[in-house]
Design an enzyme around this catalytic site. Structure first.
Site, PDB file in Angstrom:
ATOM      1  N   GLU A   1      -0.357  -5.393   5.834  1.00  0.00           N
ATOM      2  CA  GLU A   1       0.838  -5.476   5.153  1.00  0.00           C
ATOM      3  C   GLU A   1       1.858  -6.637   5.862  1.00  0.00           C
ATOM      4  O   GLU A   1       2.363  -7.315   5.102  1.00  0.00           O
ATOM      5  CB  GLU A   1       1.642  -4.104   5.341  1.00  0.00           C
ATOM      6  CG  GLU A   1       1.050  -3.060   4.493  1.00  0.00           C
ATOM      7  CD  GLU A   1       1.369  -1.461   4.482  1.00  0.00           C
ATOM      8  OE1 GLU A   1       1.517  -0.747   3.529  1.00  0.00           O
ATOM      9  OE2 GLU A   1       2.556  -1.371   5.229  1.00  0.00           O
TER      10      GLU A   1
ATOM     11  N   LYS B   1       7.322   0.984   8.468  1.00  0.00           N
ATOM     12  CA  LYS B   1       6.120   1.049   7.515  1.00  0.00           C
ATOM     13  C   LYS B   1       4.946   1.337   8.201  1.00  0.00           C
ATOM     14  O   LYS B   1       4.873   1.440   9.789  1.00  0.00           O
ATOM     15  CB  LYS B   1       5.951  -0.120   6.966  1.00  0.00           C
ATOM     16  CG  LYS B   1       7.226  -0.747   5.980  1.00  0.00           C
ATOM     17  CD  LYS B   1       6.757  -2.202   5.157  1.00  0.00           C
ATOM     18  CE  LYS B   1       5.507  -1.908   4.628  1.00  0.00           C
ATOM     19  NZ  LYS B   1       4.995  -0.884   4.026  1.00  0.00           N
ATOM     20  N   GLY B   2       3.884   1.743   7.967  1.00  0.00           N
ATOM     21  CA  GLY B   2       2.618   2.242   8.395  1.00  0.00           C
ATOM     22  C   GLY B   2       2.414   3.822   8.037  1.00  0.00           C
ATOM     23  O   GLY B   2       1.318   4.149   8.709  1.00  0.00           O
TER      24      GLY B   2
ATOM     25  N   SER C   1       0.871  -1.236  -0.143  1.00  0.00           N
ATOM     26  CA  SER C   1       0.077   0.007  -0.180  1.00  0.00           C
ATOM     27  C   SER C   1       0.785   1.367   0.084  1.00  0.00           C
ATOM     28  O   SER C   1       1.776   1.187   0.555  1.00  0.00           O
ATOM     29  CB  SER C   1      -0.784  -0.074   1.233  1.00  0.00           C
ATOM     30  OG  SER C   1      -1.935   0.891   0.959  1.00  0.00           O
ATOM     31  N   GLY C   2       0.256   2.192  -0.470  1.00  0.00           N
ATOM     32  CA  GLY C   2       1.008   3.504  -0.727  1.00  0.00           C
ATOM     33  C   GLY C   2       1.209   4.104  -2.008  1.00  0.00           C
ATOM     34  O   GLY C   2       0.857   3.318  -2.966  1.00  0.00           O
TER      35      GLY C   2
ATOM     36  N   ASP D   1       6.151  -4.141  -1.809  1.00  0.00           N
ATOM     37  CA  ASP D   1       5.473  -3.032  -0.931  1.00  0.00           C
ATOM     38  C   ASP D   1       6.646  -1.890  -0.672  1.00  0.00           C
ATOM     39  O   ASP D   1       7.728  -2.088  -0.905  1.00  0.00           O
ATOM     40  CB  ASP D   1       5.267  -3.379   0.470  1.00  0.00           C
ATOM     41  CG  ASP D   1       4.259  -2.670   1.176  1.00  0.00           C
ATOM     42  OD1 ASP D   1       3.863  -1.473   0.633  1.00  0.00           O
ATOM     43  OD2 ASP D   1       3.843  -3.109   2.368  1.00  0.00           O
TER      44      ASP D   1
HETATM   45  C1  5RP Z   1       1.513   2.370   4.112  1.00  0.00           C
HETATM   46  C2  5RP Z   1       3.088   1.936   3.996  1.00  0.00           C
HETATM   47  C3  5RP Z   1       3.945   2.456   2.761  1.00  0.00           C
HETATM   48  O1  5RP Z   1       4.665   1.229   2.187  1.00  0.00           O
HETATM   49  C4  5RP Z   1       4.856   3.475   3.021  1.00  0.00           C
HETATM   50  O2  5RP Z   1       4.184   4.408   3.976  1.00  0.00           O
HETATM   51  C5  5RP Z   1       5.514   4.247   2.109  1.00  0.00           C
HETATM   52  O3  5RP Z   1       4.467   4.756   1.428  1.00  0.00           O
HETATM   53  P1  5RP Z   1       4.991   5.671   0.023  1.00  0.00           P
HETATM   54  O4  5RP Z   1       5.120   4.808  -0.880  1.00  0.00           O
HETATM   55  O5  5RP Z   1       3.603   6.637  -0.155  1.00  0.00           O
HETATM   56  O6  5RP Z   1       6.068   6.487   0.372  1.00  0.00           O
HETATM   57  O7  5RP Z   1       4.001   1.273   4.855  1.00  0.00           O
HETATM   58  O8  5RP Z   1       0.987   1.812   5.400  1.00  0.00           O
END
Ligand code: 5RP
EC number: 5.3.1.6
Length: 219
Positions: free
Chosen positions: A103, A94-95, A28-29, A81
């Protein structure tokens, strides 16, 4: 090159790890959103995906990719991820998008964890730049906050955010995470904590870093 372009480079490079006729674990993200778009270009090659958030599920469906329930899948070949921070041992925080628990669940199903990041996410010590997200059962928010403060952290309630599991997030500042494996276990033992955002017990296997010079693979 801007950050989004670097994320896209890493996401595109992750396609080389997708094997034909498999179900792909998808995190996610914003970096994963780039991966989902890239995955759409080879959607006929795969069976489908298991998603780590409702938002990713929706994007996968928009790409015409079938989404499987994690309960119906016994193992995944890969999980792709992003991360908020990653250290040289391929352990992560993460998070940032509040999807940490799902995740961790989908990552645990996978033989290989492929982490896609832009170069700003690389740190020597976890906790250097990003607060540690902790998913907490709502009724335990205050007492978990006190326990985290007793451990030296400065927890901040992420106002207005409810996770896909109906819980809340505490972002813990001031943690310098020198022993990620021990800290991951210790925080998960606090009553009321669902998951914390340290991914050390199950870190990444391959890291793909988007840089202005191209995608750099660390395995
Ligand atoms: C979501 C996550 C994402 O992988 C993390 O926040 C990175 O996000 P982005 O790809 O938008 O920089 O852990 O819970």
């Amino acid at each position: 090159m801007n950050q989004l372009e670097m994320k896209k480079l890493a996401a595109q490079a992750a396609l080389q790890y997708v094997k034909a006729d498999t179900i792909v674990g998808v995190g996610s993200g914003s970096t994963v959103n780039c991966f989902i778009e890239a995955l759409g270009t080879i959607k006929d090659k795969i069976q489908g995906a298991v998603a780590a958030s409702k938002a990713s599920e929706e994007l996968l469906r928009k790409q015409g990719i079938e989404v499987f329930n994690a309960n119906d899948v016994s193992s995944l070949d890969i999980y792709v991820d992003g991360a908020d921070e990653i250290n040289p041992q391929k352990m992560m925080i993460k998070g940032g998008g509040a999807a940490l628990t799902r995740e961790k669940i989908v990552a645990a199903l996978a033989k290989k964890f492929i982490c896609i990041v832009d170069s700003s996410k690389q740190v020597d010590v976890l906790g250097s730049t990003f607060p540690l997200p902790v998913e907490v059962i709502p009724m335990a928010r205050s007492q978990v906050g006190r326990k985290l403060a007793a451990l030296g952290g400065a927890p901040e309630y992420r106002e207005g955010v409810v996770t896909d599991n109906g819980n809340v997030i505490l972002d813990v500042h001031n943690f310098t995470i020198l022993n990620p494996v021990e800290m991951e276990k210790e925080l998960n033992n606090i009553a009321g904590v669902v998951t914390n955002g340290i991914f050390a017990l199950r870190g990444a296997d391959v890291v793909i870093v988007g840089t202005p010079e191209g995608a750099k693979i660390i395995d």
